[in-house]
Design a protein around this motif. Structure first.
Motif, PDB file in Angstrom:
ATOM      1  N   ARG A 183      -8.015  17.870  32.078  1.00  0.00           N
ATOM      2  CA  ARG A 183      -8.789  16.799  31.447  1.00  0.00           C
ATOM      3  C   ARG A 183     -10.282  16.914  31.733  1.00  0.00           C
ATOM      4  NH1 ARG A 183      -7.930  12.213  33.799  1.00  0.00           N
ATOM      5  NH2 ARG A 183      -6.278  12.612  35.309  1.00  0.00           N
ATOM      6  N   ASP A 184     -10.702  17.994  32.389  1.00  0.00           N
ATOM      7  CA  ASP A 184     -12.104  18.099  32.783  1.00  0.00           C
ATOM      8  C   ASP A 184     -12.682  19.454  32.376  1.00  0.00           C
ATOM      9  OD1 ASP A 184     -14.261  16.713  34.603  1.00  0.00           O
ATOM     10  OD2 ASP A 184     -14.247  18.832  35.160  1.00  0.00           O
ATOM     11  N   VAL A 185     -13.787  19.428  31.652  1.00  0.00           N
ATOM     12  CA  VAL A 185     -14.410  20.660  31.169  1.00  0.00           C
ATOM     13  C   VAL A 185     -14.956  21.490  32.324  1.00  0.00           C
ATOM     14  CG1 VAL A 185     -16.358  21.578  29.844  1.00  0.00           C
ATOM     15  CG2 VAL A 185     -14.956  19.745  28.892  1.00  0.00           C
ATOM     16  N   GLY A 186     -15.638  20.846  33.282  1.00  0.00           N
ATOM     17  CA  GLY A 186     -16.256  21.581  34.379  1.00  0.00           C
ATOM     18  C   GLY A 186     -15.246  22.323  35.230  1.00  0.00           C
ATOM     19  N   ASP A 249     -14.105  13.503  25.801  1.00  0.00           N
ATOM     20  CA  ASP A 249     -13.047  13.120  24.856  1.00  0.00           C
ATOM     21  C   ASP A 249     -13.168  13.932  23.567  1.00  0.00           C
ATOM     22  OD1 ASP A 249     -12.026  11.285  26.624  1.00  0.00           O
ATOM     23  OD2 ASP A 249     -12.999   9.549  25.696  1.00  0.00           O
ATOM     24  N   HIS A 250     -14.403  14.087  23.092  1.00  0.00           N
ATOM     25  CA  HIS A 250     -14.644  14.887  21.891  1.00  0.00           C
ATOM     26  C   HIS A 250     -14.224  16.341  22.119  1.00  0.00           C
ATOM     27  CE1 HIS A 250     -16.732  16.823  18.544  1.00  0.00           C
ATOM     28  NE2 HIS A 250     -17.364  17.578  19.424  1.00  0.00           N
ATOM     29  N   SER A 251     -14.536  16.880  23.293  1.00  0.00           N
ATOM     30  CA  SER A 251     -14.182  18.269  23.599  1.00  0.00           C
ATOM     31  C   SER A 251     -12.673  18.466  23.601  1.00  0.00           C
ATOM     32  CB  SER A 251     -14.768  18.673  24.959  1.00  0.00           C
ATOM     33  OG  SER A 251     -16.178  18.633  24.937  1.00  0.00           O
ATOM     34  N   LEU A 252     -11.953  17.521  24.203  1.00  0.00           N
ATOM     35  CA  LEU A 252     -10.492  17.626  24.228  1.00  0.00           C
ATOM     36  C   LEU A 252      -9.923  17.517  22.818  1.00  0.00           C
ATOM     37  CD1 LEU A 252      -7.922  17.907  25.846  1.00  0.00           C
ATOM     38  CD2 LEU A 252      -7.947  15.430  26.236  1.00  0.00           C
ATOM     39  N   ALA A 253     -10.475  16.594  22.022  1.00  0.00           N
ATOM     40  CA  ALA A 253     -10.013  16.451  20.641  1.00  0.00           C
ATOM     41  C   ALA A 253     -10.285  17.726  19.845  1.00  0.00           C
ATOM     42  CB  ALA A 253     -10.701  15.257  19.981  1.00  0.00           C
ATOM     43  N   ALA A 254     -11.453  18.344  20.074  1.00  0.00           N
ATOM     44  CA  ALA A 254     -11.783  19.592  19.377  1.00  0.00           C
ATOM     45  C   ALA A 254     -10.819  20.700  19.768  1.00  0.00           C
ATOM     46  CB  ALA A 254     -13.223  20.001  19.690  1.00  0.00           C
ATOM     47  N   GLY A 255     -10.477  20.761  21.053  1.00  0.00           N
ATOM     48  CA  GLY A 255      -9.533  21.779  21.501  1.00  0.00           C
ATOM     49  C   GLY A 255      -8.157  21.602  20.885  1.00  0.00           C
ATOM     50  N   PRO A 277      -0.733  36.584  19.783  1.00  0.00           N
ATOM     51  CA  PRO A 277       0.021  35.532  20.476  1.00  0.00           C
ATOM     52  C   PRO A 277      -0.852  34.573  21.279  1.00  0.00           C
ATOM     53  CG  PRO A 277       0.326  37.667  21.556  1.00  0.00           C
ATOM     54  CD  PRO A 277      -0.366  37.933  20.254  1.00  0.00           C
ATOM     55  N   VAL A 278      -2.092  34.979  21.618  1.00  0.00           N
ATOM     56  CA  VAL A 278      -2.962  34.092  22.400  1.00  0.00           C
ATOM     57  C   VAL A 278      -4.008  33.402  21.526  1.00  0.00           C
ATOM     58  CG1 VAL A 278      -2.653  35.469  24.487  1.00  0.00           C
ATOM     59  CG2 VAL A 278      -4.597  35.940  22.999  1.00  0.00           C
ATOM     60  N   LEU A 279      -3.934  33.578  20.203  1.00  0.00           N
ATOM     61  CA  LEU A 279      -4.964  33.012  19.326  1.00  0.00           C
ATOM     62  C   LEU A 279      -5.028  31.492  19.444  1.00  0.00           C
ATOM     63  CD1 LEU A 279      -5.812  34.152  15.742  1.00  0.00           C
ATOM     64  CD2 LEU A 279      -5.744  31.736  16.290  1.00  0.00           C
ATOM     65  N   ALA A 280      -3.875  30.830  19.393  1.00  0.00           N
ATOM     66  CA  ALA A 280      -3.868  29.366  19.454  1.00  0.00           C
ATOM     67  C   ALA A 280      -4.388  28.875  20.801  1.00  0.00           C
ATOM     68  CB  ALA A 280      -2.463  28.834  19.191  1.00  0.00           C
ATOM     69  N   GLY A 281      -3.998  29.561  21.878  1.00  0.00           N
ATOM     70  CA  GLY A 281      -4.494  29.182  23.198  1.00  0.00           C
ATOM     71  C   GLY A 281      -5.993  29.375  23.320  1.00  0.00           C
ATOM     72  N   ASN A 282      -6.502  30.484  22.793  1.00  0.00           N
ATOM     73  CA  ASN A 282      -7.948  30.719  22.810  1.00  0.00           C
ATOM     74  C   ASN A 282      -8.689  29.690  21.958  1.00  0.00           C
ATOM     75  OD1 ASN A 282      -7.928  32.879  24.557  1.00  0.00           O
ATOM     76  ND2 ASN A 282      -7.953  34.440  22.954  1.00  0.00           N
ATOM     77  N   GLY A 287     -12.379  25.217  21.890  1.00  0.00           N
ATOM     78  CA  GLY A 287     -12.693  23.844  21.517  1.00  0.00           C
ATOM     79  C   GLY A 287     -12.993  22.973  22.719  1.00  0.00           C
ATOM     80  N   PHE A 288     -12.201  23.109  23.756  1.00  0.00           N
ATOM     81  CA  PHE A 288     -12.392  22.283  24.947  1.00  0.00           C
ATOM     82  C   PHE A 288     -13.710  22.605  25.644  1.00  0.00           C
ATOM     83  CE2 PHE A 288     -10.750  20.980  29.351  1.00  0.00           C
ATOM     84  CZ  PHE A 288     -11.007  19.637  29.113  1.00  0.00           C
ATOM     85  N   LEU A 289     -14.139  23.877  25.576  1.00  0.00           N
ATOM     86  CA  LEU A 289     -15.345  24.308  26.286  1.00  0.00           C
ATOM     87  C   LEU A 289     -16.577  24.403  25.389  1.00  0.00           C
ATOM     88  CD1 LEU A 289     -13.763  27.205  28.404  1.00  0.00           C
ATOM     89  CD2 LEU A 289     -14.373  24.918  29.216  1.00  0.00           C
ATOM     90  N   HIS A 290     -16.475  23.999  24.121  1.00  0.00           N
ATOM     91  CA  HIS A 290     -17.571  24.300  23.196  1.00  0.00           C
ATOM     92  C   HIS A 290     -18.864  23.565  23.533  1.00  0.00           C
ATOM     93  CE1 HIS A 290     -16.405  20.505  21.228  1.00  0.00           C
ATOM     94  NE2 HIS A 290     -17.535  20.558  20.550  1.00  0.00           N
ATOM     95  N   ASP A 291     -18.802  22.470  24.280  1.00  0.00           N
ATOM     96  CA  ASP A 291     -20.011  21.753  24.686  1.00  0.00           C
ATOM     97  C   ASP A 291     -20.346  21.959  26.159  1.00  0.00           C
ATOM     98  OD1 ASP A 291     -20.974  20.658  22.337  1.00  0.00           O
ATOM     99  OD2 ASP A 291     -19.703  18.880  22.460  1.00  0.00           O
TER     100      ASP A 291
END
Length: 410
Positions: A183-186, A249-255, A277-282, A287-291
């Protein structure tokens, strides 16, 4: 520059890298003191050092390099080390390579770490309303130096407190720690660095933060937290903290949305896509790290710069999808991508973070995590602005190029 206190090992490294002498200017220093003398007289893009050296060890050398020459990429190249030794490297080193290391691995590591740095400093696009180009380029060079000095990304205070409490609890579990980190980007960014670069074992590709946490285990995560301070909370006032919470919250939603888009496209036989096979995970991690660049620069520039940016957004009532927020994120996207490159995250994630605002700048010809993140971010931005459609923010030329333009309404 390559640093080792064993002359025979240095000579062997020189012979091994002879084929690269036309591509690189290389210096070989016997120990930390000689390395610092060389750095005082010349500029080096990368310092690669052994860890176990007499006098000044590799971690101590890289601490000095980080302080005196912050734009320099810092890499440990060492034999097998115990956990306590590796923990000393976690702060000052961007990456950890294990001997013996193939020349191609060294070349790839150095090239990918420097590529985005060069783009950030030397060939940036002029930003909207940036004023005089000279000032803009100077700001980008400062950004590169700021990012290179980053050793950790700040966490939300509430999540950090929950994380520490779980680690201190006699009943603390790896499952619960994994859920908190997710739940945490950092925390996610730092954990992925340690797993992707091989600080604690061979480099490993993971598709979720929880998988990375389980790989490291509590016996490693506890000293990372309490001894090396690999994780720390963001210091912000209440209004700023609420803005940061919305950003996370936005980052998690984007991921989550990027992952869902990737999974849908992978199941579509008509889509031009590599069945990775790792495309969806990447896509989720991108998305989670985009900001992440927003958090990095907000912390790295201190109260007069980073938190000042946040205060300006908060005071202006900016939302994640607002014009001022979009400008901030475009400016910081490349900084976040650069840090993830320094930390050895997979190229598809780095590319997605760097180009999600302008995917046509990428050479992609097929659907990638960048494609998923670009569309996911556009949809979330439209929702934040209460826009009737996301089409105005979507790069249709790019989607046409990768063969997905007709999928927008499905």
């Amino acid at each position: 520059m390559f640093v080792d206190d064993e002359p025979k090992l240095l000579e062997g490294l020189r012979r091994t890298l002879r084929s690269l002498r036309r591509a690189w200017h290389m210096e070989f220093a016997e120990g930390g003191t000689q390395a610092l003398d060389c750095l005082a007289g010349s500029t080096f893009d990368v310092v690669i050092t052994d860890m176990r050296m007499r006098g000044m060890n590799g971690a101590e050398l890289l601490e000095e390099v980080m302080k005196l020459y912050p734009a320099t990429v810092r890499i440990i190249l060492s034999g097998q080390c115990d956990r306590q030794t590796v923990l000393k490297c976690v702060g000052p080193a961007h990456q950890f390579l294990t001997k013996p290391c193939a020349p191609d691995t060294l070349k790839t590591t150095v090239a990918r770490a420097c590529r985005l740095r060069d783009q950030l400093q030397g060939h940036p696009e002029r930003s909207e309303g940036s004023g005089k180009p000279g000032r803009f380029f100077a700001a980008l060079r400062m950004t590169a130096r700021t990012v290179s000095k980053v050793t950790s990304v700040p966490s939300l205070p509430s999540v950090y407190a929950e994380f520490v409490a779980e680690l201190e609890s006699a009943r603390g579990s790896i499952q619960r720690v994994a859920e908190i980190v997710s739940r945490d980007v950092g925390m996610t960014a730092k954990i992925l660095q340690l797993v992707s670069s091989g600080f604690f074992g061979s480099p490993r590709l993971v598709s979720t933060p929880a998988e990375a946490v389980r790989f490291l285990g509590l016996d490693t995560i506890r000293p990372l937290t309490f001894s090396t301070k690999a994780f720390f909370p963001f210091e912000a006032k209440d209004a700023e903290r609420r803005w940061l919470e919305r950003l996370i919250d936005h980052s998690l939603a984007a991921g989550m949305m990027a992952k869902a888009i990737a999974e849908a496209e992978m199941s579509n036989d008509e889509c031009r896509i590599t069945k990775d096979p790792v495309l969806a995970g990447n896509a989720f991690l991108a998305g989670f790290l985009h900001d992440v660049g927003t958090l990095v620069l907000a912390e790295g520039r201190g109260a007069s710069g980073g938190t000042g940016i946040l205060r300006g957004l908060v005071a202006g009532g900016s939302t994640v999808g607002s014009h001022s927020a979009r400008r901030l994120h475009r400016t910081h996207a490349r900084a976040g991508a650069y840090l993830m490159a320094l930390w050895s995250l997979p190229d598809p994630i780095i590319k997605a973070i760097a180009f999600y605002h302008g995917p046509s700048r990428s050479p992609d010809q097929t659907f990638t995590p960048l494609s998923a993140l670009h569309v996911a971010h556009a949809v979330l931005e439209a929702e934040a602005l209460d826009a009737p459609t996301a089409r105005g923010s979507i790069d249709l030329d790019y989607l046409t190029r990768i063969g997905c333009a007709d999928r927008l309404d499905t």
